[in-house]
Enzyme design. Structure first.
Site, mmCIF file in Angstrom:
data_model
loop_
_atom_site.group_PDB
_atom_site.id
_atom_site.type_symbol
_atom_site.label_atom_id
_atom_site.label_comp_id
_atom_site.label_asym_id
_atom_site.label_seq_id
_atom_site.Cartn_x
_atom_site.Cartn_y
_atom_site.Cartn_z
ATOM 1 N N ASP A 131 -14.525 -1.097 -0.040
ATOM 2 C CA ASP A 131 -13.703 0.053 0.348
ATOM 3 C C ASP A 131 -14.345 1.299 -0.222
ATOM 4 O O ASP A 131 -15.164 1.203 -1.125
ATOM 5 C CB ASP A 131 -12.336 -0.026 -0.343
ATOM 6 C CG ASP A 131 -11.466 -1.092 0.242
ATOM 7 O OD1 ASP A 131 -11.762 -1.518 1.346
ATOM 8 O OD2 ASP A 131 -10.491 -1.467 -0.440
ATOM 9 N N ASP B 41 -7.377 -4.075 -0.884
ATOM 10 C CA ASP B 41 -6.245 -3.840 -1.775
ATOM 11 C C ASP B 41 -4.889 -4.017 -1.093
ATOM 12 O O ASP B 41 -3.896 -4.294 -1.731
ATOM 13 C CB ASP B 41 -6.340 -2.455 -2.425
ATOM 14 C CG ASP B 41 -6.677 -1.378 -1.411
ATOM 15 O OD1 ASP B 41 -6.556 -1.659 -0.191
ATOM 16 O OD2 ASP B 41 -7.043 -0.261 -1.810
ATOM 17 N N ASP C 295 -5.189 -6.863 4.044
ATOM 18 C CA ASP C 295 -6.568 -7.228 3.721
ATOM 19 C C ASP C 295 -6.702 -8.712 3.389
ATOM 20 O O ASP C 295 -7.806 -9.245 3.338
ATOM 21 C CB ASP C 295 -7.076 -6.419 2.514
ATOM 22 C CG ASP C 295 -7.308 -4.972 2.877
ATOM 23 O OD1 ASP C 295 -7.541 -4.695 4.058
ATOM 24 O OD2 ASP C 295 -7.242 -4.109 1.981
HETATM 25 P P1 ATP Z 1 -10.469 2.746 1.794
HETATM 26 O O1 ATP Z 1 -9.734 2.568 0.516
HETATM 27 O O2 ATP Z 1 -10.370 1.615 2.761
HETATM 28 O O3 ATP Z 1 -11.822 3.301 1.658
HETATM 29 P P2 ATP Z 1 -8.978 5.041 2.384
HETATM 30 O O4 ATP Z 1 -8.088 4.951 1.214
HETATM 31 O O5 ATP Z 1 -9.919 6.174 2.456
HETATM 32 O O6 ATP Z 1 -9.736 3.770 2.676
HETATM 33 P P3 ATP Z 1 -6.653 4.646 3.900
HETATM 34 O O7 ATP Z 1 -5.884 4.674 2.649
HETATM 35 O O8 ATP Z 1 -6.563 3.497 4.826
HETATM 36 O O9 ATP Z 1 -8.157 4.947 3.669
HETATM 37 O O10 ATP Z 1 -6.326 5.959 4.674
HETATM 38 C C1 ATP Z 1 -6.795 6.150 5.967
HETATM 39 C C2 ATP Z 1 -6.399 7.503 6.434
HETATM 40 O O11 ATP Z 1 -4.980 7.621 6.394
HETATM 41 C C3 ATP Z 1 -6.910 8.622 5.558
HETATM 42 O O12 ATP Z 1 -8.175 9.040 5.978
HETATM 43 C C4 ATP Z 1 -5.874 9.685 5.744
HETATM 44 O O13 ATP Z 1 -6.186 10.440 6.878
HETATM 45 C C5 ATP Z 1 -4.608 8.909 6.013
HETATM 46 N N1 ATP Z 1 -3.810 8.854 4.791
HETATM 47 C C6 ATP Z 1 -4.152 8.282 3.636
HETATM 48 N N2 ATP Z 1 -3.185 8.414 2.726
HETATM 49 C C7 ATP Z 1 -2.198 9.083 3.313
HETATM 50 C C8 ATP Z 1 -0.899 9.539 2.912
HETATM 51 N N3 ATP Z 1 -0.441 9.302 1.716
HETATM 52 N N4 ATP Z 1 -0.157 10.194 3.803
HETATM 53 C C9 ATP Z 1 -0.602 10.417 5.031
HETATM 54 N N5 ATP Z 1 -1.796 10.033 5.480
HETATM 55 C C10 ATP Z 1 -2.600 9.392 4.646
#
Ligand code: ATP
Length: 905
Positions: free
Chosen positions: A330, A635, A639
């Protein structure tokens, strides 16, 4: 207090009353202590732990020990008391050694198991605390959220979109909607009791508060625990393959024994004597220390990994780690620090790139973004005198609450005027969340924008997800229809930020006049007004860049799989050295691809962005079908399938959900990518040590067998008597071998390609090593017989003592020669166990030669100093020979590495 049945038939108030608890303050610590005494720990009774006596008994049932016991019985019948006693002594020594090793291994594993216990959030004395789930008592109020495994049987008292998957109990795979207010008929089946949640089931969506009603063996899971807790003792693939090797060696040992027996009898020795010699030869061939060394090396190895923040949950992972060829990771939190800060805010027409700016006074449009960001948000703001402002919650959310405070918008003040009355939580496929608020009092910001409806929905999330739902945009001139031009402008501003590795979130709202509470709220997520975007910075982790280059040098491909936007992902991947091409794949690409196309692409692409958890499974499958050994991080709840499918499923210790941890083979206690690489390094070291042991043991054994078989050429029928053979075997295989099993890793450990899991345990170089070291020991030993044996002095055993001492020293020399080259060869501290066993071996070896009573026992005589020095010198010859081989191999390896680098250029 008795345990109540049929709790699902009661109202929340009745349950709270019965369990003498309070939703707000929970139990007091005193009360929970007294209930803990009454109900015991919230644990399922463990399957029977191995009893040490049983473990000791099992040592006597090992094939080798059984053979020895039979030999002792036969020699007793034949009237050979001394042999009988000494064989029995050796049996005991073998058994004790095996027992100590297994006991230590078992204890190490038990300690690891303890660490893997889940934690829960519980309200006690009016505050939320995190405690180990086993300390829960009936009456505790707990708080749970997506990804938690329900830790006890509970009555739900507050919910937000709660869905629980109860397959563990009911077999029903679809998650069930839960409702706190429901009151259920007494005879309703478990699956219909929507106001209850049961131990072992999984929260797949939403949050809830609940009161614990039954714990431990009283839970529904406890009732069926005996059926499911037959935890199988897993044997690692390596253990199985070593068993195979052991069987072959047993056959070889049997043949060698038969041959020695035949030669002896033909040369006129008594069958009885030769029978005992034959048995000793068989014992000498088989590396009986191997299973014990394997168990202890794996167990101690996993303890060492733990010290470096990698918690091994399944033992086979230790050896698989050494063969990993691809690490899929990730991005957020694993490659980056997950320390988000808002650094810019853009609204139509106004941009702030140095947020928080010095002026601290922001135009309304910027404030509107921040207000949505802080209200459509689950992070909690805490203001206290000593620590100032702290925000508790998921880092992206926390950063937004913090940013709003910096602009003077305090979350809980705003919540008084705009209380939240509903929400649609974020999930990885929607990439957005929405909250619905009642506009209780009009605040200046709302008035400025003429927001007057009864309710308002705020939405935040990925900009690409929001744009599709926006019908309007808020500009300086008010609300306008969103046009292609606007969409283009938003996208280009968005991409400009993303290209710098910044995470971008968008904000939108929708006014709602009538709210139909009964209907699902999802239909509200359309026709929203787009307001603006915030850029959040999450710096790459310090140690990751060097870990990535270590990976590449070690022939392991690092791959980023993230839910984030492709440009953001690519920028971070480039900074860390994960990719230098411009190629990436998104979840959308993957959906359109056939399995064959994916197979083709997956070979070269190192960045996957906007990927949903189910895509991860496809990526793992695809990589594995090309023979890759994949470590994959994860996480979230979704997954789990990918974690289970990967060769090494890696869960996050800090941010990971219980479910992902359950599905994993290894947990990163610090969530850090660099820790995976460290674990791989340890895994390789462990495998090296096993090979080191096998080479040492087989080489020495071959040497001894050669002497036994070839000595008759020089007129000696029995080169070493059974006791001498067994003793040498015990000292070298048992003690020195154990020491070799925990050598520190080689320097070049991470400069060579991964070992293929298909390779035989003993590859060509290892077989060559066994062959030549065995031959050298044999030749040296035969040389000793040649120079010291005098056929005219048949009764004199001086030559035999010399032979015994020399074989002992050549084996010690062999062990030293095989030591890791990352430290000074004779360093007493690089491997303390090795130092201890060497000293012990020397003391024991010299005692049986020089201590009067002992040497009689072994039919040995004291050696003259000059001869002792000669035998030590022969040991040193062995050491030098093995070292030269090592240097030559290293040289060959470096040349090969240079060639392959040159051919890549
Ligand atoms: P990874 O941990 O897989 O690298 P990530 O944490 O960057 O991924 P996700 O958490 O799946 O990705 O988030 C994907 C997308 O969802 C983000 O790019 C963002 O645009 C949106 N996102 C993440 N957190 C939030 C939140 N708390 N509220 C709204 N949108 C969110």
């Amino acid at each position: 207090m008795k345990l109540y049945e049929n709790i699902h038939t009661e109202t929340i108030d009745a349950v709270i009353e019965k369990f003498k608890t309070s939703i707000k303050t929970g139990l007091s610590s005193k009360e929970s202590e007294s209930r803990a005494n009454e109900y015991g720990l919230n644990e399922l009774e463990e399957g029977k732990r191995k009893n040490p006596w049983k473990m000791l008994f099992e040592q006597f049932t090992e094939t080798m020990v059984v053979i020895l016991i039979i030999a002792a019985i036969i020699s007793a019948f034949l009237g050979k008391e001394i042999e009988t006693i000494s064989i029995l002594l050796i049996v005991i020594l073998f058994a004790v050694l095996g027992f100590v090793q297994e006991y230590r291994a078992e204890k190490a594993m038990a300690a690891l198991r303890k660490l893997a216990v889940p934690f829960v959030r519980v309200i006690r004395d009016g505050t939320v605390k995190e405690i180990a789930a086993k300390y829960l008592v009936p009456g505790d109020i707990i708080v749970m959220e997506t990804g938690n495994i329900v830790p006890a049987d509970v009555r739900i008292i507050e919910t937000a979109n709660l869905k629980i998957q109860e397959a563990a109990l009911t077999g029903e795979a679809d998650p069930i909607d839960k409702r706190a207010q429901a009151v259920i008929k007494p005879d309703a089946p478990l699956g219909d009791r929507v106001n209850m949640a049961y131990m072992g089931t999984v929260i797949t969506l939403g949050r809830c508060k609940a009161v614990v009603v039954r714990t431990g063996m009283n839970t529904e899971l406890g009732k069926i625990a005996n059926m499911i807790q037959e935890v199988q003792k897993v044997r690692t693939p390596l253990q199985n393959r070593l068993d195979q090797l052991g069987k072959w060696l047993a056959i070889a040992g049997g043949l060698a024994a038969l041959l020695v027996l035949l030669i002896g009898v033909v040369m006129g020795e008594s069958f009885v004597d030769m029978f005992l010699v034959g048995i000793s030869v068989a014992v000498a061939v088989i590396p009986e220390g191997l299973p014990a060394v394997l168990t202890i090396t794996l167990a101690l190895g996993s303890q060492r990994m733990l010290k470096r923040n990698a918690l091994i949950r399944k033992l086979p992972a230790v050896e698989t780690l050494g063969s990993v060829t691809v690490i899929c990771s990730d991005k957020t939190g694993t490659l980056t620090e997950n320390r988000m800060t808002v650094i810019s805010i853009e609204s139509a027409g106004i941009e702030i790139h140095d947020f928080p700016s010095k002026s601290q006074s922001y135009p309304h449009s910027i404030q509107l973004n921040l207000m949505i960001g802080t209200l459509c948000n689950d992070a909690e703001l805490k203001i206290c005198e000593q620590d100032g402002v702290t925000v508790i919650g998921e880092p992206t959310e926390a950063a937004l609450v913090d940013a709003a405070v910096k602009a003077g918008l305090v979350k809980h003040d705003l919540e008084l005027q705009l209380p939240r009355i509903g929400e649609i939580p974020i999930d990885s496929s929607r990439r957005r969340m929405s909250t619905i608020h009642q506009l209780k009092e009009s605040i200046p910001l709302c008035s400025a924008y003429n927001l007057k409806s009864e309710y308002i929905m705020f939405m935040k999330g990925a900009v690409d997800s929001l744009i599709g739902l926006s019908s309007h945009i808020r500009t300086e001139n008010g609300v306008e229809q969103i046009t292609h031009e606007w969409v283009g402008r938003i996208r280009s501003a968005h991409d400009k930020m993303a290209e710098k590795g910044i995470r971008v979130l968008g904000f939108a709202y929708r006014e709602i006049d009538i709210l139909d509470q009964v209907q699902s709220m999802h239909h509200l997520e359309e026709q929203v007004v787009f307001v603006g975007m915030a850029g959040l910075m999450d710096p790459p982790r310090e140690a990751v860049k060097s870990a990535v280059s270590k990976c590449t040098a070690a022939g392991i491909r690092p791959v980023m799989i993230t839910g984030d936007y492709p440009l953001t992902a690519m920028a971070i991947a480039k900074k860390l050295g994960i990719t230098d091409s411009a190629e990436f794949l998104t979840g959308e690409h993957l959906t359109k691809m056939s399995e064959d196309e994916l197979l083709e692409k997956v070979r070269g692409v190192n960045v996957f962005a906007r990927v949903a958890p189910q895509d991860k499974l496809r990526i793992v499958n695809s990589l594995q079908s090309q023979g890759e050994i994949v470590a994959m991080t994860g996480d979230g709840v979704n997954d789990s399938p990918a974690l289970k499918k990967a060769n090494i499923g890696v869960a996050m210790g800090i941010t990971g959900t219980d479910v992902s941890k359950e599905a994993s083979d290894m947990v990163l206690l610090d969530d850090n990518f660099a820790t995976i690489v460290t674990a791989v390094e340890e895994g390789r070291g462990i495998f090296d040590n096993l090979i080191r042991f096998i080479k040492f043991s087989l080489g020495g054994n071959l040497g001894k067998v050669l002497v036994m078989l070839l000595a008759p050429i020089l007129g000696v029928t029995i080169a070493l008597n059974p006791m001498q053979l067994l003793w040498l075997n015990l000292l070298t295989d048992g003690l020195m071998g154990l020491g070799l099993g925990v050598e520190p890793s080689e320097e070049d450990n991470m400069n060579r390609p991964p070992r293929s899991t298909k390779d035989p345990i003993l590859n060509r170089p290892a077989i060559i090593h066994v062959a030549w070291t065995g031959t050298l020991i044999g030749v040296i030993a035969l040389g000793v017989i040649y120079f010291y044996f005098d056929p005219t002095q048949a009764e004199d055993t001086y030559w035999q003592t010399m032979l015994f001492a020399t074989i002992g020293f050549t084996q010690i020399g062999h062990a030293f020669g095989l030591r890791s080259s990352s430290y000074f060869l004779f360093s007493p501290v690089s491997n303390k166990l090795f130092t201890v066993v060497t000293v012990l071996t020397l003391i024991l070896q010299l005692s049986v030669i020089y201590v009067p009573f002992l040497d009689d026992f072994f039919s040995l005589v004291p050696l003259k100093t000059g001869d002792m020095l000669i035998s030590i010198l022969l040991g040193i010859v062995m050491l030098i020979a093995v070292r030269i081989e090592k240097i030559l191999n290293l040289h060959k390896f470096k040349v090969r590495l240079l060639h392959s680098k040159l051919s890549e250029m």
